[in-house]
Motif scaffolding. Structure first.
Motif, PDB file in Angstrom:
ATOM      1  N   THR A 263      -3.409  10.605 -10.065  1.00 12.58           N
ATOM      2  CA  THR A 263      -2.242   9.886  -9.576  1.00 12.58           C
ATOM      3  C   THR A 263      -1.804   8.828 -10.577  1.00 12.58           C
ATOM      4  O   THR A 263      -0.614   8.674 -10.878  1.00 12.58           O
ATOM      5  N   THR A 267       1.703   8.640 -12.648  1.00 12.01           N
ATOM      6  CA  THR A 267       2.599   7.487 -12.580  1.00 12.01           C
ATOM      7  C   THR A 267       2.890   6.943 -13.970  1.00 12.01           C
ATOM      8  O   THR A 267       4.025   6.562 -14.276  1.00 12.01           O
ATOM      9  N   SER A 271       6.442   6.714 -15.909  1.00 13.08           N
ATOM     10  CA  SER A 271       6.975   5.407 -16.306  1.00 13.08           C
ATOM     11  C   SER A 271       7.649   5.458 -17.671  1.00 13.08           C
ATOM     12  O   SER A 271       8.370   4.544 -18.046  1.00 13.08           O
ATOM     13  N   LEU A 349       2.420   0.777 -15.286  1.00 12.80           N
ATOM     14  CA  LEU A 349       2.622   1.486 -14.031  1.00 12.80           C
ATOM     15  C   LEU A 349       3.896   1.038 -13.331  1.00 12.80           C
ATOM     16  O   LEU A 349       4.525   1.809 -12.611  1.00 12.80           O
TER      17      LEU A 349
END
Length: 550
Positions: A263, A267, A271, A349
């Motif tokens: 995960t 992310t 980004s 993040l």
RNA sequence: GCGUCUGUAGCUCAGCUGGAUAGAGCGUCGGCCUCCGAAGCCGAAGGGCGCAGGUUCGACUCCUGUCAGGCGCACCA
């Protein structure tokens, strides 16, 4: 009651009437010399320039504008270049004593943290060997910082991050496997870069004893699990001997199995701060202050695995997601390069984690001296001084105190021989002795300490200089604790303890309690009782025992 | 080379957000037990804070430079 805060506020109020800005803040502190009174301020010197008057003129007007009685000041005088010194009469000064006794083991606590959760991560040793002196320093610091935060109103969670994945674990598995094979008579050479410590042989022997069915000793997964479990058990014993209890052991491996690593990676890719180069996946940490970009995922020819800091970032995300708006990591300064890396990962993040998250308390290395020579700590070479060795040699309290008595960012020389040979001259004994002596008064006098509350006792007879100094030190404990906590510097508490213990010894030696006229004895019993409470509290915060007799 | 921490008494170290003659322990020297524990107390000698500048009424504390030492600078953790 006269606290530095109320006094500072009154100084500020008076200063404003003279034309100082509303936000004027003066320093109120203990003057070095007791001759100068109980409190001192530099307010007049700070105001001299803006008010275009001499410091002494400002001081005169400031004193005139203050309501001294309202804040428990009996006299104020100007001294030196423009200091204002304040005196407190004995009656006001001693008012703290019944309060201390009344609050008991809660004296010094405050609610600054307002119950907010904070996670303190420390030790976090890889399960590749027993805990050594460096971990000891970290355990002592981390545990003390945690307790200090609890005392100042934070909801603390002590956490241990287990790096049970990665190359070091493979190396551990390999080392144990080779030792076991050697013990079984196989003709194999031990790995050059393997762990050479004696404990590896012990684990290997234990594995063979319990896994006789693995004749060829090739069950790598089984060996790994066995070795990790064995070392975790060892480390648990080390921590138990040290008296540290963690609320949570967070396993690095769990971040992979529950998908948190994936995960986090997704992310980060989303980004836009990642890129591919040379077959590897990189994070542009230079966007967030790092001096070079970092590889997140190794290229296929290097194994294609994530590098260490990816699960580390994922781990810190869980801290944030678990509601910890404040996180403190205690670690050795040899890891200080990870600070910007982890923070950069969290920033990349873009999920609202603040820049300074997590906070770091870095401590310098511990050098171990034995027989006049430095012991090189090396897991591979197997030269080792474990936490348990140290505890067995000099005692838990002494070890904890030594690790916590120095500022973290100065190197620490732990001379094992010295610590052992001088164990009876240890500062910790000096401090604990002060506590034991106070207990001795009640024991010898056959007085129930619980019966001493200070109620109805005229404490104004506690006017000896040694008594006033001791009372001031007792009154300073809460501020010392909150200051040390704010700075995350337990050594300030240790310094305060040594100073206060010295005041107790001096007072004890010069003034008797028992067999004095009743009025004197009653008042001094109150002082002795209050002193005992505060010493005990301070010792407790640092994770030290407060023996009633030694 | 870059980053970071440290450099205070013979040794080990304090010195809190700059403030009044720089502190402690150990060690050295000298005193104190018919008295609640001498695992203690009292006193003495000993440094001007690595070095050089700067800011400030005031610097061990802030800034710059410099010297020395620790740690770090991997598709290790």
């Amino acid at each position: 009651m006269s606290s530095p805060d109320t006094l500072r506020a009154e100084i500020g109020r008076a200063a404003v009437t003279l034309g100082a800005p509303e936000d004027f803040a003066a320093v109120v502190e203990r003057p070095r010399d007791p001759e100068f009174g109980e409190w001192s301020t530099n307010a007049a010197m700070l105001l001299a320039r803006p008010l275009k008057q001499s410091p002494r003129d400002v001081a005169t007007k400031l004193i005139a504008a203050m309501q001294l009685d309202a804040v428990g000041i009996s006299a104020a005088e100007i001294a030196g270049p423009g200091f204002i010194n304040f005196r407190i009469d004995t009656g006001s000064l001693t008012r703290i004593l019944p309060e201390i006794i009344g609050r008991g083991d809660a004296y010094g606590r405050s609610d600054t943290g307002a119950g907010a959760p904070v996670v303190v991560e420390f030790v976090s040793a890889n399960p590749t060997g027993p805990l050594h002196v460096g971990h000891g320093r970290q355990a002592a610091l981390g545990d003390a910082i945690s307790t200090m935060l609890q005392w100042t109103g934070w909801a603390v969670s002590r956490e241990f991050y287990y790096n049970d994945g990665g190359g070091q674990i493979n190396n551990l598995q390999k080392s144990v496997q080779l030792r076991a094979q050697q013990q079984a008579g196989h003709d194999v050479e031990f790995a050059e870069n393997g762990y050479h410590g004696e404990y590896i042989r012990e684990i290997a022997a234990a594995y063979r004893a319990q896994h006789a069915n693995d004749v060829a000793i090739v069950d790598t997964d089984g060996i790994r699990r066995f070795a990790v479990a064995a070392l975790r058990a060892e480390q648990d014993l080390d921590l138990k001997a040290f008296g540290v209890v963690f609320d949570c052991y967070y396993l690095e491996s769990s971040l992979y199995t529950d998908g948190k690593v994936d995960t986090t990676v997704a992310t980060l890719i989303g980004s836009g701060h990642t890129y591919e180069k040379d077959g590897a996946l990189w994070l542009r940490t230079t966007d967030f202050g790092d001096d070079q970009d970092r590889v997140m995922k190794r290229s296929a020819e290097k194994g294609g695995e994530y590098t260490y800091f990816v699960p580390d970032v994922a781990y810190h995300v869980t801290k944030w997601e678990r509601g910890f708006r404040r996180a403190i990591n205690v670690q050795g300064s040899d890891h200080h390069s990870t600070v910007t890396r982890v923070r950069a990962g969290l920033q990349a993040l873009g999920i609202g984690i603040p820049q300074g998250y997590p906070e770091y308390v870095l401590h310098q290395m511990v050098t171990v001296m034995r027989a006049g020579e430095e012991v090189k700590i090396s897991k591979r070479a197997g030269s080792y001084v474990t936490v348990r060795d140290l505890i067995e040699e000099v005692g838990r309290d002494a070890v904890r105190y030594f690790f916590v008595m120095r500022k973290g960012d100065s190197q620490l020389v732990f001379d094992v021989d010295l610590a052992r040979s001088q164990s009876e001259e240890n500062p910790i004994y000096y401090i604990q002795m002060a506590h034991a002596r106070l207990c001795g008064i009640f024991r010898v006098g056959e007085i129930d300490a619980a019966s001493i509350t200070g109620a109805g006792v005229d404490l104004s007879v506690l006017s000896e200089p040694e008594e006033r100094e001791l009372i001031k030190a007792l009154a300073d404990f809460p501020a010392t604790l909150s200051g040390a906590t704010m700075a995350l510097e337990p050594h300030r508490l240790a310094n305060w303890l040594e100073k206060t213990a010295a005041l107790v010894h001096t007072w004890y030696h010069k003034h008797h309690v028992l067999n004095e006229p009743p009025a004197i004895m009653q008042a001094r019993l109150v002082l002795a009782g209050a002193s005992r409470v505060v010493l005990c509290n301070a010792l407790t915060v640092l994770g030290l025992s407060a023996p009633e007799r030694m």
